[in-house]
Design a protein around this motif. Structure first.
Motif, PDB file in Angstrom:
ATOM      1  N   GLY A 106       7.851  67.568  39.676  1.00 48.11           N
ATOM      2  CA  GLY A 106       8.862  67.326  40.697  1.00 48.11           C
ATOM      3  C   GLY A 106      10.241  67.068  40.116  1.00 48.11           C
ATOM      4  O   GLY A 106      10.399  66.891  38.905  1.00 48.11           O
ATOM      5  N   LYS A 107      11.210  67.026  41.011  1.00 52.27           N
ATOM      6  CA  LYS A 107      12.590  66.767  40.603  1.00 52.27           C
ATOM      7  C   LYS A 107      12.711  65.365  39.999  1.00 52.27           C
ATOM      8  O   LYS A 107      13.456  65.147  39.064  1.00 52.27           O
ATOM      9  CB  LYS A 107      13.460  66.889  41.864  1.00 52.27           C
ATOM     10  CG  LYS A 107      14.915  66.793  41.614  1.00 52.27           C
ATOM     11  CD  LYS A 107      15.688  67.191  42.871  1.00 52.27           C
ATOM     12  CE  LYS A 107      17.166  66.975  42.643  1.00 52.27           C
ATOM     13  NZ  LYS A 107      17.863  66.632  43.875  1.00 52.27           N
ATOM     14  N   TYR A 108      11.970  64.431  40.581  1.00 49.22           N
ATOM     15  CA  TYR A 108      11.993  63.054  40.085  1.00 49.22           C
ATOM     16  C   TYR A 108      10.629  62.697  39.517  1.00 49.22           C
ATOM     17  O   TYR A 108       9.620  62.791  40.211  1.00 49.22           O
ATOM     18  CB  TYR A 108      12.349  62.083  41.211  1.00 49.22           C
ATOM     19  CG  TYR A 108      13.689  62.375  41.812  1.00 49.22           C
ATOM     20  CD1 TYR A 108      14.854  62.180  41.065  1.00 49.22           C
ATOM     21  CD2 TYR A 108      13.789  62.860  43.114  1.00 49.22           C
ATOM     22  CE1 TYR A 108      16.092  62.474  41.620  1.00 49.22           C
ATOM     23  CE2 TYR A 108      15.025  63.148  43.664  1.00 49.22           C
ATOM     24  CZ  TYR A 108      16.174  62.958  42.914  1.00 49.22           C
ATOM     25  OH  TYR A 108      17.392  63.250  43.460  1.00 49.22           O
ATOM     26  N   ILE A 109      10.614  62.278  38.256  1.00 47.21           N
ATOM     27  CA  ILE A 109       9.360  61.887  37.614  1.00 47.21           C
ATOM     28  C   ILE A 109       9.267  60.362  37.634  1.00 47.21           C
ATOM     29  O   ILE A 109      10.098  59.676  37.038  1.00 47.21           O
ATOM     30  CB  ILE A 109       9.298  62.353  36.145  1.00 47.21           C
ATOM     31  CG1 ILE A 109       9.790  63.789  36.003  1.00 47.21           C
ATOM     32  CG2 ILE A 109       7.907  62.114  35.562  1.00 47.21           C
ATOM     33  CD1 ILE A 109       8.791  64.851  36.059  1.00 47.21           C
ATOM     34  N   ILE A 110       8.264  59.880  38.336  1.00 45.69           N
ATOM     35  CA  ILE A 110       8.043  58.435  38.396  1.00 45.69           C
ATOM     36  C   ILE A 110       6.997  58.103  37.355  1.00 45.69           C
ATOM     37  O   ILE A 110       5.888  58.649  37.384  1.00 45.69           O
ATOM     38  CB  ILE A 110       7.515  58.015  39.783  1.00 45.69           C
ATOM     39  CG1 ILE A 110       8.464  58.501  40.862  1.00 45.69           C
ATOM     40  CG2 ILE A 110       7.303  56.508  39.841  1.00 45.69           C
ATOM     41  CD1 ILE A 110       7.918  58.322  42.277  1.00 45.69           C
ATOM     42  N   ARG A 111       7.349  57.239  36.415  1.00 41.25           N
ATOM     43  CA  ARG A 111       6.369  56.829  35.403  1.00 41.25           C
ATOM     44  C   ARG A 111       6.049  55.361  35.604  1.00 41.25           C
ATOM     45  O   ARG A 111       6.951  54.529  35.732  1.00 41.25           O
ATOM     46  CB  ARG A 111       6.917  57.049  33.992  1.00 41.25           C
ATOM     47  CG  ARG A 111       7.087  58.509  33.670  1.00 41.25           C
ATOM     48  CD  ARG A 111       7.114  58.739  32.167  1.00 41.25           C
ATOM     49  NE  ARG A 111       7.032  60.167  31.913  1.00 41.25           N
ATOM     50  CZ  ARG A 111       8.101  60.948  31.782  1.00 41.25           C
ATOM     51  NH1 ARG A 111       9.297  60.436  31.843  1.00 41.25           N
ATOM     52  NH2 ARG A 111       7.953  62.236  31.584  1.00 41.25           N
ATOM     53  N   THR A 144       7.934  42.374  34.358  1.00 41.74           N
ATOM     54  CA  THR A 144       6.891  43.365  34.602  1.00 41.74           C
ATOM     55  C   THR A 144       6.389  43.234  36.040  1.00 41.74           C
ATOM     56  O   THR A 144       6.568  42.174  36.646  1.00 41.74           O
ATOM     57  CB  THR A 144       5.721  43.138  33.626  1.00 41.74           C
ATOM     58  OG1 THR A 144       5.342  41.759  33.734  1.00 41.74           O
ATOM     59  CG2 THR A 144       6.123  43.461  32.210  1.00 41.74           C
ATOM     60  N   PRO A 145       5.755  44.225  36.620  1.00 45.15           N
ATOM     61  CA  PRO A 145       5.517  45.565  36.086  1.00 45.15           C
ATOM     62  C   PRO A 145       6.766  46.452  36.168  1.00 45.15           C
ATOM     63  O   PRO A 145       7.680  46.167  36.938  1.00 45.15           O
ATOM     64  CB  PRO A 145       4.400  46.106  36.986  1.00 45.15           C
ATOM     65  CG  PRO A 145       4.536  45.362  38.270  1.00 45.15           C
ATOM     66  CD  PRO A 145       5.149  44.031  37.936  1.00 45.15           C
ATOM     67  N   VAL A 146       6.740  47.502  35.366  1.00 44.75           N
ATOM     68  CA  VAL A 146       7.908  48.364  35.229  1.00 44.75           C
ATOM     69  C   VAL A 146       7.564  49.798  35.619  1.00 44.75           C
ATOM     70  O   VAL A 146       6.498  50.297  35.269  1.00 44.75           O
ATOM     71  CB  VAL A 146       8.410  48.338  33.760  1.00 44.75           C
ATOM     72  CG1 VAL A 146       9.567  49.310  33.567  1.00 44.75           C
ATOM     73  CG2 VAL A 146       8.824  46.932  33.349  1.00 44.75           C
ATOM     74  N   ILE A 147       8.482  50.431  36.348  1.00 45.52           N
ATOM     75  CA  ILE A 147       8.365  51.870  36.558  1.00 45.52           C
ATOM     76  C   ILE A 147       9.702  52.490  36.146  1.00 45.52           C
ATOM     77  O   ILE A 147      10.723  51.794  36.103  1.00 45.52           O
ATOM     78  CB  ILE A 147       8.018  52.270  38.019  1.00 45.52           C
ATOM     79  CG1 ILE A 147       9.175  51.954  38.975  1.00 45.52           C
ATOM     80  CG2 ILE A 147       6.748  51.597  38.495  1.00 45.52           C
ATOM     81  CD1 ILE A 147       8.999  52.571  40.375  1.00 45.52           C
ATOM     82  N   THR A 148       9.687  53.769  35.844  1.00 42.19           N
ATOM     83  CA  THR A 148      10.958  54.465  35.622  1.00 42.19           C
ATOM     84  C   THR A 148      10.985  55.687  36.526  1.00 42.19           C
ATOM     85  O   THR A 148       9.936  56.261  36.838  1.00 42.19           O
ATOM     86  CB  THR A 148      11.144  54.921  34.163  1.00 42.19           C
ATOM     87  OG1 THR A 148      10.134  55.887  33.840  1.00 42.19           O
ATOM     88  CG2 THR A 148      11.065  53.768  33.183  1.00 42.19           C
ATOM     89  N   ILE A 149      12.170  56.032  36.971  1.00 46.79           N
ATOM     90  CA  ILE A 149      12.336  57.272  37.744  1.00 46.79           C
ATOM     91  C   ILE A 149      13.396  58.086  37.019  1.00 46.79           C
ATOM     92  O   ILE A 149      14.533  57.637  36.867  1.00 46.79           O
ATOM     93  CB  ILE A 149      12.719  56.995  39.211  1.00 46.79           C
ATOM     94  CG1 ILE A 149      11.630  56.133  39.871  1.00 46.79           C
ATOM     95  CG2 ILE A 149      12.916  58.323  39.966  1.00 46.79           C
ATOM     96  CD1 ILE A 149      11.813  55.867  41.351  1.00 46.79           C
ATOM     97  N   ASN A 150      12.981  59.236  36.524  1.00 44.91           N
ATOM     98  CA  ASN A 150      13.829  60.063  35.650  1.00 44.91           C
ATOM     99  C   ASN A 150      14.517  59.198  34.588  1.00 44.91           C
ATOM    100  O   ASN A 150      15.713  59.342  34.319  1.00 44.91           O
ATOM    101  CB  ASN A 150      14.849  60.864  36.455  1.00 44.91           C
ATOM    102  CG  ASN A 150      14.215  62.086  37.097  1.00 44.91           C
ATOM    103  OD1 ASN A 150      12.993  62.257  37.068  1.00 44.91           O
ATOM    104  ND2 ASN A 150      15.020  62.951  37.671  1.00 44.91           N
TER     105      ASN A 150
END
Ligand code: FES
Length: 148
Positions: free
Chosen positions: A67-72, A122-128
């Protein structure tokens, strides 16, 4: 096809250039399509098999459309114990996809990641690549709305 050659060419004479070229392609379209791998093999004068090997060796490259935005979502221990699983569940509910999948509109892909160095909250997510630390399940919808 020429589109990828244009992106790849500037790295032709750089040591380890194929990796940088793949990064550049991925930065543009978030994955490495077969044509980009074939173009890279040609530019760097190596067999396609070898270029394919580079593309699949590193976990940060994807040969599947994303996708355009990668959520990790960080799944390392500190984030894990802080409730990463609830964040995943909340994202799955909001987006209707599971880890490794992409939404039907090609907008979001969900992936797991190791520690991204933001363990202070925490917890952590990243988007792009943009980190969101200390995320709660309730905040997920609000965060996603930034990308609507
Ligand atoms: S453990 Fe998740 S960011 Fe470090």
């Amino acid at each position: 096809m020429a589109e990828f050659k244009e992106i790849i060419m500037p790295f032709k004479n750089t040591p380890g250039g194929i990796i940088q070229a793949f990064h550049a392609v991925q930065k543009k379209i978030n994955y490495l399509p077969e044509n980009a791998i074939i173009d890279a093999a040609e530019v760097f004068g190596i067999p396609v098999k070898e270029a394919y090997g580079v593309a699949t060796f590193y976990s940060y490259f994807s040969i599947k459309p994303r996708g355009k935005y990668i959520i990790r979502i960080c799944e390392s221990a500190p984030c894990h114990v802080a409730g990463a699983a609830e964040i995943i569940a909340s994202l799955e509910r909001e987006l209707g996809i599971k880890i490794g999948e992409t939404t039907g509109d090609g907008k979001f892909t969900m992936e797991l990641t190791e520690c991204v160095g933001q363990c202070q909250a925490t917890p952590v997510i990243t988007i792009n690549g943009k980190p969101y630390a200390g995320v709660t399940p309730q905040q997920v919808a609000e965060i996603l709305a930034e990308y609507e």
